[in-house]
Design a protein around this motif. Structure first.
Motif, PDB file in Angstrom:
ATOM      1  N   ARG A 233       0.975  -1.293  -0.044  1.00 44.40           N
ATOM      2  CA  ARG A 233      -0.118   0.035   0.075  1.00 44.40           C
ATOM      3  C   ARG A 233       0.652   1.207   0.018  1.00 44.40           C
ATOM      4  N   ASP A 234       1.780   1.296   1.131  1.00 45.01           N
ATOM      5  CA  ASP A 234       2.802   2.226   0.915  1.00 45.01           C
ATOM      6  C   ASP A 234       3.499   2.654  -0.265  1.00 45.01           C
ATOM      7  N   GLN A 235       4.035   1.468  -0.740  1.00 40.27           N
ATOM      8  CA  GLN A 235       4.669   1.538  -2.063  1.00 40.27           C
ATOM      9  C   GLN A 235       3.885   2.022  -3.374  1.00 40.27           C
ATOM     10  N   LEU A 236       2.666   1.688  -3.363  1.00 37.00           N
ATOM     11  CA  LEU A 236       1.739   2.275  -4.459  1.00 37.00           C
ATOM     12  C   LEU A 236       1.722   3.793  -4.033  1.00 37.00           C
ATOM     13  N   VAL A 237       1.328   4.109  -3.160  1.00 39.24           N
ATOM     14  CA  VAL A 237       1.179   5.824  -2.984  1.00 39.24           C
ATOM     15  C   VAL A 237       2.434   6.340  -3.097  1.00 39.24           C
ATOM     16  N   LEU A 238       3.544   5.838  -2.720  1.00 42.32           N
ATOM     17  CA  LEU A 238       4.782   6.652  -2.571  1.00 42.32           C
ATOM     18  C   LEU A 238       5.503   6.578  -3.985  1.00 42.32           C
ATOM     19  N   GLU A 239       5.171   5.559  -4.696  1.00 44.10           N
ATOM     20  CA  GLU A 239       5.751   5.366  -6.017  1.00 44.10           C
ATOM     21  C   GLU A 239       4.971   6.333  -7.059  1.00 44.10           C
ATOM     22  N   LEU A 240       3.798   6.355  -6.876  1.00 39.70           N
ATOM     23  CA  LEU A 240       3.080   7.439  -7.894  1.00 39.70           C
ATOM     24  C   LEU A 240       3.370   8.826  -7.264  1.00 39.70           C
ATOM     25  N   CYS A 241       3.589   9.253  -6.269  1.00 45.71           N
ATOM     26  CA  CYS A 241       4.234  10.584  -5.782  1.00 45.71           C
ATOM     27  C   CYS A 241       5.593  10.798  -6.539  1.00 45.71           C
ATOM     28  N   HIS A 242       6.455   9.742  -6.267  1.00 45.86           N
ATOM     29  CA  HIS A 242       7.714   9.931  -7.067  1.00 45.86           C
ATOM     30  C   HIS A 242       7.567  10.187  -8.591  1.00 45.86           C
TER      31      HIS A 242
END
Length: 279
Positions: A233-242
């Protein structure tokens, strides 16, 4: 809570972050708090003049130390927001006090740190559009109410449908989940929604509330995510932001598993994902 001490220690010990990247925030000056919170409420809070009913709603007995803690959390999230404008990401080991309204506290939240920080960016840093991604298991009712009439802030909440608060506010987008929601269902829904939101909302800044009370081990959450599902979940959100080059502030939010190690490890995964992406 013990996690606030253990989490930074673990991250430094394992080498996820250098010790010099940690900072102790200063309490936020009153003038910035009053850009979000009602002056009468804030003054009564500081003076210890809340009614018994108001104090009971917060879940905390009033003390000067409690108020200082809340004001310092606000300072930490605002400082993270200023850092993220330059570094791309900043994380607050505390924060996520999303049940606080303009004129009252609820649910262990006296002042709303992400709302205060969002208003700070709008007023003082030239940011024109903010997205708040609230993935704590509890709906961010205070945040939703605070920005109900603010078109520059889009509030998005994924939460347990039958969990606290009993009376939900209306976020710009709410996704209520049934008890027992598992990794696959949760991640599919989030993965189908958040990329579209980024395209539609076109935010210039993101606040992410990464509560780990979504875990199956949580005493209060009633969802069924594994620790790996929470990390993804965290990876999904943060990868999109990045990928979109969006500065993001992450606040840890809730976590009430019986074993403190489950809470700390899940929060540590959030930092590990951010460290891998922003290096």
């Amino acid at each position: 809570m013990l996690k606030y001490e253990l989490l930074p220690e673990q991250l430094v010990r394992e080498g996820t972050i250098p010790e010099e990247s940690l900072f102790a925030p200063m309490p936020l000056p009153e003038k910035y708090i009053l850009e979000t919170h009602d002056a009468g409420y804030y003054q009564r809070l500081v003076a210890g003049q809340l009614t018994r009913q108001e104090e009971r709603a917060t879940g905390f007995p009033w003390s000067e130390q409690l108020v200082q803690r809340e004001v310092t959390i606000l300072g930490g999230t605002v400082q993270c927001a200023k850092l993220a404008l330059h570094t791309g990401v900043a994380l607050n080991v505390a924060g996520g006090t999303h049940h606080a309204f303009a004129d009252r506290g609820e649910g262990f939240c006296l002042l709303n740190d992400q709302a205060v920080a969002a208003n700070y960016l709008l007023r003082h840093e030239g940011i024109g559009r903010v997205l708040i991604v609230d993935l704590d298991v509890h709906q961010g009712n205070g945040t939703a109410a605070l920005f109900r009439d603010e078109p520059r802030v889009f509030t998005f909440s994924v939460h347990g449908a039958r969990n606290y608060p009993a009376r939900k506010e209306h976020s710009d987008l709410d996704l209520p989940l049934p008890d027992g929601t598992d990794d696959a269902t949760y991640l599919q829904l989030l993965g189908a929604t958040l990329p579209r939101l980024l395209d539609e909302v076109q935010p210039e800044f993101v606040f992410y509330l990464s509560g780990v009370d979504v875990l199956a081990t949580d005493k209060l959450g009633h969802l069924a995510l594994t620790r790996e599902g929470c990390r993804r979940r965290d990876q999904l959100v943060l990868e999109l932001c990045h990928r979109h080059r969006l500065p993001v502030v992450v606040c840890m939010g809730g976590g009430y598993s019986e074993r403190v190690a489950d809470i700390v490890e899940a929060h540590a995964n959030t930092f590990r994902v951010a460290a891998d992406l922003w290096g």
